[in-house]
Scaffold this active site. Sequence first.
Site, PDB file in Angstrom:
ATOM      1  N   ARG A 196      -2.322  -3.155  -6.058  1.00 45.83           N
ATOM      2  CA  ARG A 196      -2.568  -4.168  -5.026  1.00 45.83           C
ATOM      3  C   ARG A 196      -4.044  -4.489  -4.882  1.00 45.83           C
ATOM      4  O   ARG A 196      -4.431  -5.649  -4.844  1.00 45.83           O
ATOM      5  CB  ARG A 196      -2.016  -3.696  -3.675  1.00 45.83           C
ATOM      6  CG  ARG A 196      -0.516  -3.439  -3.699  1.00 45.83           C
ATOM      7  CD  ARG A 196       0.033  -3.275  -2.288  1.00 45.83           C
ATOM      8  NE  ARG A 196       1.313  -2.574  -2.294  1.00 45.83           N
ATOM      9  CZ  ARG A 196       2.253  -2.718  -1.367  1.00 45.83           C
ATOM     10  NH1 ARG A 196       2.038  -3.529  -0.340  1.00 45.83           N
ATOM     11  NH2 ARG A 196       3.385  -2.046  -1.432  1.00 45.83           N
ATOM     12  N   GLU A 241      11.459  -9.262  -6.894  1.00 48.65           N
ATOM     13  CA  GLU A 241      11.857  -9.023  -8.289  1.00 48.65           C
ATOM     14  C   GLU A 241      12.861 -10.029  -8.844  1.00 48.65           C
ATOM     15  O   GLU A 241      12.795 -10.409 -10.020  1.00 48.65           O
ATOM     16  CB  GLU A 241      12.416  -7.601  -8.441  1.00 48.65           C
ATOM     17  CG  GLU A 241      11.389  -6.506  -8.258  1.00 48.65           C
ATOM     18  CD  GLU A 241      11.016  -6.257  -6.795  1.00 48.65           C
ATOM     19  OE1 GLU A 241       9.934  -5.696  -6.550  1.00 48.65           O
ATOM     20  OE2 GLU A 241      11.805  -6.626  -5.892  1.00 48.65           O
TER      21      GLU A 241
END
Length: 544
Positions: free
Chosen positions: A173, A436
């Site tokens: 991240r 996803e």
Amino acid sequence: MSTGTEEERLRNKIRADHEKALEEAKEKLKKSRDEIRAEIQTEKNKVAQEMKKKDSKPLPPVPVPNLIGINSEDPTDKDIREKRDKIKEMMKHAWENYRQYGWGHNELKPIARKGHSTNIFGNSQMGATIVDALDTLYIMGLHDEFREGQDWIDKNLDFSVNSEVSVFEVNIRFIGGLLAAYYLSGQEVFKLKAVQLAGKLLPAFNTPTGIPWAMVNLKSGVGRNWGWASAGSSILAEFGTLHMEFVHLSYLTGDPVYYNKVMHIRKLLQKMDRPNGLYPNYLNPRTGRWGQHHTSVGGLGDSFYEYLLKAWLMSDKMDTEARKMYDDAIEAIERHLIRKSNGGLTYIGEWKNGHLERKMGHLTCFAGGMFALGADGSRDDKAGHYLQLGAEIAHTCHESYDRTTLKLGPEAFKFDGGLEAVAVRQNEKYYILRPEVIETYWYMWRFTHDPKYRQWGWEAAQAIDKYCRVSGGFSGVKDVYSSSPAYDDVQQSFFLAETLKYLYLLFSNDDLLPLDNWVFNTEAHPLPVLHLANTTLSGNPAYR
């Protein structure tokens, strides 16, 4: 030097270090508490001075890779353009509420309208949402918002905090987000912060095997593993998802240390015996042995496989070792984990202690996109086969969305008996704004241009806007089979980094971040392909 004598030398060194440590411990025990306190303080000051010295070193100038497709024309089709504008509006809603109610916190509680954090970011306010969202803001052309984020990072993002963070999460991240923001915008501050943070993660690799701890304290450098992981093990998807970012760090700094750390992990994995050719999810960093024999392409395993493929793509297809490891792993996964249900749905199960669990997680749905991305360059002319496999996984995951009340997919779904692509357990019925499935739609759209992928993506976007949107942002929901679900009251940073980015790209032209030039890390942060053959890397000592 033969490996035998090398191992002998290492063993002796470890033994000597061990004895020295014991002696020191004995000495320490003789000292008074005050003496020890004073010594610790001296050491701390010494380390702090060293760090200051290190931090202030300017980075060497590096030729920036040829960056293509940072900007793109608007789609010509009016309908597609309107859908893309809607996604951008959702991003603004998420960002503006975070800015108003959670600014500087890691995440936002959109209903309570205050900051939120989880243990993966430790106990400090590191502005995870800001760092994660930067590149999405940039490609959407939200440049004022981007500048606000940059300004916060410049003035407030501080890594010398006494805070224990997840090495994996901070890498994908923060380092991923900062590197992508640097490549897209050219602003040096992002590169400097990424390198500073990377230095704080390096102590996590100080283990007997070089397999890093799951967590590290950013201030003290002390590492440890998650208590719940198999007998103190490190996790495959965590230590196996550092390669892309660390190669870029070595490239940008000219310091091979990052590259060497990840290549050491790869070498170690190559030497190990794999049950059925599968990589177990757990590896003990002290002993270098596998933990429980669980294998999964979902959580705990997923991005390890993704990064083998992407290491090859990112190297301009020069890193053939990574491609071979990917191909071998995928063959074993196909043999042992991929099955067709009675209703004809292709799914990827989980291997647990010698048997296949007929259950697939939302996280596993990224694999459809991975198979499509890896189709070109696969063994024995199997490109068509892998594109088809990607399409089948996309279809199964779409079914998991379509068979719910909200048209949003559950966290995990079963293929048992009559029930297929449906969550059975209450604690698997939630949707937390995960990307996803949409990620796989986007890859499938790029490779096939079948309009159903845009249609499916739009269904998901509408469902998110209808059921997850609240006046203070976006929230996950606890039960996708309920027509009036409870909220979990968290606006995840990956919603801005990934879910909205993949939706935006799905309704953009292919020349925005083309896949020949950019490789997306597992948090959807785009990093440029590094052409090893051209001068950019061969002139860099890290790569000689």
